[in-house]
Design a protein around this motif. Structure first.
Motif, PDB file in Angstrom:
ATOM      1  N   THR A 342      93.562   3.455 -23.846  1.00 49.08           N
ATOM      2  CA  THR A 342      94.899   2.929 -24.145  1.00 49.08           C
ATOM      3  C   THR A 342      94.980   2.645 -25.651  1.00 49.08           C
ATOM      4  OG1 THR A 342      95.030   1.912 -21.964  1.00 49.08           O
ATOM      5  CG2 THR A 342      96.587   1.131 -23.627  1.00 49.08           C
ATOM      6  N   TYR A 343      96.113   3.005 -26.243  1.00 51.03           N
ATOM      7  CA  TYR A 343      96.306   2.844 -27.678  1.00 51.03           C
ATOM      8  C   TYR A 343      97.626   2.116 -27.952  1.00 51.03           C
ATOM      9  CZ  TYR A 343      92.920   6.678 -27.625  1.00 51.03           C
ATOM     10  OH  TYR A 343      91.821   7.468 -27.383  1.00 51.03           O
ATOM     11  N   THR A 344      97.683   1.408 -29.067  1.00 49.55           N
ATOM     12  CA  THR A 344      98.924   0.769 -29.490  1.00 49.55           C
ATOM     13  C   THR A 344      99.344   1.319 -30.848  1.00 49.55           C
ATOM     14  OG1 THR A 344      97.735  -1.086 -30.512  1.00 49.55           O
ATOM     15  CG2 THR A 344      98.504  -1.362 -28.241  1.00 49.55           C
ATOM     16  N   VAL A 345     100.658   1.451 -30.998  1.00 52.37           N
ATOM     17  CA  VAL A 345     101.277   1.887 -32.248  1.00 52.37           C
ATOM     18  C   VAL A 345     102.325   0.833 -32.600  1.00 52.37           C
ATOM     19  CG1 VAL A 345     102.387   3.805 -33.459  1.00 52.37           C
ATOM     20  CG2 VAL A 345     101.027   4.260 -31.393  1.00 52.37           C
ATOM     21  N   ARG A 346     102.067   0.041 -33.635  1.00 47.30           N
ATOM     22  CA  ARG A 346     102.977  -1.056 -33.978  1.00 47.30           C
ATOM     23  C   ARG A 346     103.708  -0.769 -35.281  1.00 47.30           C
ATOM     24  NH1 ARG A 346     103.819  -5.869 -36.670  1.00 47.30           N
ATOM     25  NH2 ARG A 346     104.653  -7.574 -35.370  1.00 47.30           N
ATOM     26  N   PHE A 347     105.048  -0.721 -35.176  1.00 50.26           N
ATOM     27  CA  PHE A 347     105.900  -0.578 -36.344  1.00 50.26           C
ATOM     28  C   PHE A 347     106.450  -1.956 -36.708  1.00 50.26           C
ATOM     29  CE2 PHE A 347     106.178   3.444 -33.999  1.00 50.26           C
ATOM     30  CZ  PHE A 347     106.001   4.390 -35.000  1.00 50.26           C
ATOM     31  N   ASP A 348     106.125  -2.460 -37.885  1.00 50.73           N
ATOM     32  CA  ASP A 348     106.748  -3.700 -38.345  1.00 50.73           C
ATOM     33  C   ASP A 348     108.251  -3.484 -38.485  1.00 50.73           C
ATOM     34  OD1 ASP A 348     104.322  -5.000 -38.454  1.00 50.73           O
ATOM     35  OD2 ASP A 348     103.994  -4.532 -40.580  1.00 50.73           O
ATOM     36  N   ALA A 349     108.989  -4.577 -38.512  1.00 46.55           N
ATOM     37  CA  ALA A 349     110.453  -4.487 -38.552  1.00 46.55           C
ATOM     38  C   ALA A 349     110.940  -3.655 -39.732  1.00 46.55           C
ATOM     39  CB  ALA A 349     111.061  -5.884 -38.605  1.00 46.55           C
ATOM     40  N   ASP A 350     110.254  -3.791 -40.866  1.00 45.39           N
ATOM     41  CA  ASP A 350     110.677  -3.038 -42.054  1.00 45.39           C
ATOM     42  C   ASP A 350     109.960  -1.700 -42.174  1.00 45.39           C
ATOM     43  OD1 ASP A 350     108.173  -4.027 -42.586  1.00 45.39           O
ATOM     44  OD2 ASP A 350     108.666  -4.803 -44.575  1.00 45.39           O
ATOM     45  N   GLU A 351     109.239  -1.314 -41.114  1.00 48.92           N
ATOM     46  CA  GLU A 351     108.506  -0.049 -41.136  1.00 48.92           C
ATOM     47  C   GLU A 351     108.911   0.877 -39.995  1.00 48.92           C
ATOM     48  OE1 GLU A 351     106.402   1.160 -43.431  1.00 48.92           O
ATOM     49  OE2 GLU A 351     106.882  -0.585 -44.660  1.00 48.92           O
ATOM     50  N   ILE A 352     109.990   0.543 -39.274  1.00 46.62           N
ATOM     51  CA  ILE A 352     110.538   1.502 -38.321  1.00 46.62           C
ATOM     52  C   ILE A 352     110.866   2.765 -39.110  1.00 46.62           C
ATOM     53  CG2 ILE A 352     112.343   1.947 -36.627  1.00 46.62           C
ATOM     54  CD1 ILE A 352     110.550  -0.379 -35.845  1.00 46.62           C
ATOM     55  N   PRO A 353     110.521   3.947 -38.632  1.00 48.38           N
ATOM     56  CA  PRO A 353     110.728   5.157 -39.443  1.00 48.38           C
ATOM     57  C   PRO A 353     112.127   5.219 -40.053  1.00 48.38           C
ATOM     58  CG  PRO A 353     109.507   5.717 -37.474  1.00 48.38           C
ATOM     59  CD  PRO A 353     109.881   4.270 -37.340  1.00 48.38           C
ATOM     60  N   PRO A 354     112.226   5.255 -41.386  1.00 51.94           N
ATOM     61  CA  PRO A 354     113.525   5.211 -42.071  1.00 51.94           C
ATOM     62  C   PRO A 354     114.192   6.584 -42.105  1.00 51.94           C
ATOM     63  CG  PRO A 354     111.749   5.207 -43.680  1.00 51.94           C
ATOM     64  CD  PRO A 354     111.093   5.208 -42.332  1.00 51.94           C
ATOM     65  N   VAL A 355     115.160   6.784 -41.241  1.00 51.48           N
ATOM     66  CA  VAL A 355     115.815   8.081 -41.106  1.00 51.48           C
ATOM     67  C   VAL A 355     117.328   7.892 -41.032  1.00 51.48           C
ATOM     68  CG1 VAL A 355     113.855   9.174 -39.940  1.00 51.48           C
ATOM     69  CG2 VAL A 355     115.605   8.000 -38.589  1.00 51.48           C
ATOM     70  N   GLN A 356     118.043   8.945 -41.401  1.00 52.85           N
ATOM     71  CA  GLN A 356     119.487   8.977 -41.198  1.00 52.85           C
ATOM     72  C   GLN A 356     119.844   9.807 -39.968  1.00 52.85           C
ATOM     73  OE1 GLN A 356     121.977   9.278 -44.915  1.00 52.85           O
ATOM     74  NE2 GLN A 356     120.003   9.816 -45.838  1.00 52.85           N
ATOM     75  N   GLY A 357     118.856  10.524 -39.452  1.00 53.37           N
ATOM     76  CA  GLY A 357     119.051  11.296 -38.236  1.00 53.37           C
ATOM     77  C   GLY A 357     118.442  10.566 -37.053  1.00 53.37           C
ATOM     78  N   PHE A 358     117.217  10.915 -36.696  1.00 51.77           N
ATOM     79  CA  PHE A 358     116.531  10.224 -35.609  1.00 51.77           C
ATOM     80  C   PHE A 358     115.034  10.372 -35.810  1.00 51.77           C
ATOM     81  CE2 PHE A 358     117.015  14.581 -34.071  1.00 51.77           C
ATOM     82  CZ  PHE A 358     115.767  14.864 -33.550  1.00 51.77           C
ATOM     83  N   TRP A 359     114.268   9.590 -35.064  1.00 56.08           N
ATOM     84  CA  TRP A 359     112.812   9.719 -35.083  1.00 56.08           C
ATOM     85  C   TRP A 359     112.295   9.674 -33.659  1.00 56.08           C
ATOM     86  CZ3 TRP A 359     109.431   6.156 -32.994  1.00 56.08           C
ATOM     87  CH2 TRP A 359     109.948   4.884 -32.691  1.00 56.08           C
ATOM     88  N   SER A 360     111.097  10.201 -33.466  1.00 53.06           N
ATOM     89  CA  SER A 360     110.476  10.135 -32.140  1.00 53.06           C
ATOM     90  C   SER A 360     108.974  10.279 -32.261  1.00 53.06           C
ATOM     91  CB  SER A 360     111.032  11.229 -31.216  1.00 53.06           C
ATOM     92  OG  SER A 360     110.694  12.515 -31.694  1.00 53.06           O
ATOM     93  N   LEU A 361     108.272   9.662 -31.322  1.00 55.86           N
ATOM     94  CA  LEU A 361     106.825   9.793 -31.186  1.00 55.86           C
ATOM     95  C   LEU A 361     106.557  10.513 -29.873  1.00 55.86           C
ATOM     96  CD1 LEU A 361     104.031   8.954 -32.436  1.00 55.86           C
ATOM     97  CD2 LEU A 361     104.074   7.032 -30.814  1.00 55.86           C
ATOM     98  N   THR A 362     105.873  11.648 -29.951  1.00 56.46           N
ATOM     99  CA  THR A 362     105.663  12.514 -28.784  1.00 56.46           C
ATOM    100  C   THR A 362     104.176  12.638 -28.477  1.00 56.46           C
ATOM    101  OG1 THR A 362     107.628  13.814 -29.354  1.00 56.46           O
ATOM    102  CG2 THR A 362     106.064  14.820 -27.834  1.00 56.46           C
ATOM    103  N   VAL A 363     103.855  12.701 -27.191  1.00 57.07           N
ATOM    104  CA  VAL A 363     102.498  12.996 -26.730  1.00 57.07           C
ATOM    105  C   VAL A 363     102.432  14.464 -26.317  1.00 57.07           C
ATOM    106  CG1 VAL A 363     100.832  12.628 -24.864  1.00 57.07           C
ATOM    107  CG2 VAL A 363     101.917  10.669 -25.963  1.00 57.07           C
ATOM    108  N   TYR A 364     101.431  15.177 -26.859  1.00 55.18           N
ATOM    109  CA  TYR A 364     101.154  16.545 -26.421  1.00 55.18           C
ATOM    110  C   TYR A 364      99.736  16.629 -25.872  1.00 55.18           C
ATOM    111  CZ  TYR A 364     105.283  17.904 -29.062  1.00 55.18           C
ATOM    112  OH  TYR A 364     106.557  18.017 -29.530  1.00 55.18           O
TER     113      TYR A 364
END
Length: 448
Positions: A342-364
């Motif tokens: 099990t793994y954790t990925v933590r984005f701080d409030a000011d580190e949410i991916p900064p985009v004007q479109g969208f972002w996503s984290l995918t598992v392959y």
């Protein structure tokens, strides 16, 4: 008088030619499949396709059974089709997308982009022409712009963002049904409409055979196809000697079975090297906590290593200003990601991916495809309305291991196979801080 070529020399040149030409032959073979499709539809009921100078479109996310393109995403409604300059120009339709994010990726046979069509470009609705640079016909009234390419083959991949809600699935249909490509001869100024939920399926139904991507490049036939591919793709300035080098050996192979056999063996040897480039940790720009990235997507130029590595691991990436990609095979401690942990990925409030479109984290999975699971969930990000943020605005995602029993934690959980897997972070229309490297993904830590 021709110079003598030895088998050993031919093998050395052959290995270089295979690594250099792998993406170009890949594109050549994709056109050969599209030539068998009679009209816009779906391959095996899963993958959008159309005959040359047409595209097919999905009407929802891509399904996990597809094996035509590695590393698909489940944030957009995809389209796919091939251009063939020998059949003349093609028209691409751009409907009014309103506030919805969209981008059309259109690349030449080198997998380099030659268009700018998307929300980040302020593209207006209308009709645009895709034409070979040698085409000298008249551009009809009603064409809003012309984009030129210099190779025989191109690929068109529209991407239209869709929230993971039933409401947005319904709302996106009218615009998706107006996304189209067709020969210039069929242009009449109207916005053509196709109900993509009702298009036919070709080649049967269901998943492609095997767990890996369709084998678009066969070492056994590579050097049979390379002469045609060299004809389809003109040498760029400075590449003339490279082309002459390859052609000299190809000509020798056509007259000498020993040379031909040496080339075939060279392709088999080089294929093993190209397969190493499938693993993201084996190429690209190293970042903190074992992430990697690349900043040449769809504008590879003469970086042949990057072109082939991206082609092998996740072909058809956008240009960095359209999408920046981050790849992870190893956790923060350097161990291979494996879904039994099990793994954790933590984005701080000011580190949410900064985009004007969208972002996503995918598992392959280890083949760079989706891992089927009961939640039918393969990525988390902008499209998901159920994500739970911390009181401080941070976002913690959990990946792999056993599904949480708490509904709040389950909302932020990504299933992973009980095997090696890869994490893949997309940032569409990234902010300058992503493009200049100021922003980087957080560490991925094993917690259990």
């Amino acid at each position: 008088m021709k110079q003598k070529v030895t088998a050993a020399y031919a093998a050395e040149v052959g290995r270089a030619a295979f690594t250099w030409g792998w993406p170009l032959v890949n594109m050549h073979n994709r056109l050969s499949i599209m030539e068998q499709v009679p009209e816009p539809g779906l391959l095996k009921g899963i993958v959008p396709a159309g005959p040359p100078n047409h595209i097919g479109m999905l009407h929802d996310y891509i399904r996990p059974e597809e094996r035509v393109v590695a590393c698909p995403n489940q944030d957009v409604v995809y389209g796919f089709g091939a251009l063939d300059a020998q059949r003349g120009p093609a028209v691409v339709q751009v409907p009014d997308f309103g506030d919805r994010f969209w981008v059309y990726q259109i690349v030449n046979q080198r997998t380099d982009s030659f268009v700018e069509l998307g929300k980040m470009y302020g593209t207006k609705p209308g009709h645009y022409l895709l034409a070979h640079e040698d085409w000298d016909g008249d551009v009809p009234e009603g064409i809003a712009g012309v984009f030129r390419y210099d190779t025989r083959i191109g690929i068109v991949i529209p991407r239209v963002f869709q929230d993971d809600t039933d409401e947005d699935r319904a709302a996106v249909q009218p615009v998706v049904n107006q996304v189209s490509v067709y020969p210039l001869a069929d242009f009449d100024g109207s916005m053509k409409v196709i109900d993509y939920s009702q298009v036919p399926s070709f080649g049967g139904d269901g998943a492609s055979d095997g767990d890996e991507e369709t084998q678009w490049v066969d070492p056994d036939t590579f050097f049979d196809l390379l002469p045609s591919v060299l004809d389809e793709i003109p040498a760029r300035p400075g590449e003339e000697a490279l082309y002459a080098w390859f052609r000299e050996v190809l000509d020798a192979a056509a007259e000498d079975d020993t040379i031909a056999a040496a080339l075939k063996q060279a392709a088999l040897d080089a294929d093993a090297t190209v397969r190493e480039l499938f693993e993201f940790r084996n190429y690209g720009i190293p970042l903190a906590a074992n992430w990697t990235t690349q900043r040449l997507g769809a504008r590879f130029g003469t970086d042949y290593l990057m072109r082939t590595a991206v082609g092998k691991s996740n072909i058809f990436v956008n240009t960095p200003n359209e999408t920046s990609y981050f790849y992870l095979d190893l956790d923060a401690q350097g161990a291979r990601l494996n879904g039994t942990n099990t793994y954790t990925v933590r984005f701080d409030a000011d580190e949410i991916p900064p985009v004007q479109g969208f972002w996503s984290l995918t598992v392959y999975n280890k083949h760079h495809f989706f891992h089927p699971n009961e939640l039918d969930r393969y990525s988390l990000g902008t499209k998901n309305k159920h994500l739970t943020f911390g009181d401080d605005g941070s976002l913690t995602l959990t990946v792999g291991g056993t599904a949480p029993t708490d509904p709040t934690e389950l909302a932020n959980w990504l299933p992973a196979p009980a095997d090696d897997f890869t994490l893949y972070l997309r940032t569409y229309w990234p902010a300058p801080s992503i493009l200049d490297g100021t922003w980087q993904p957080p560490a991925v830590d094993r917690t259990a």
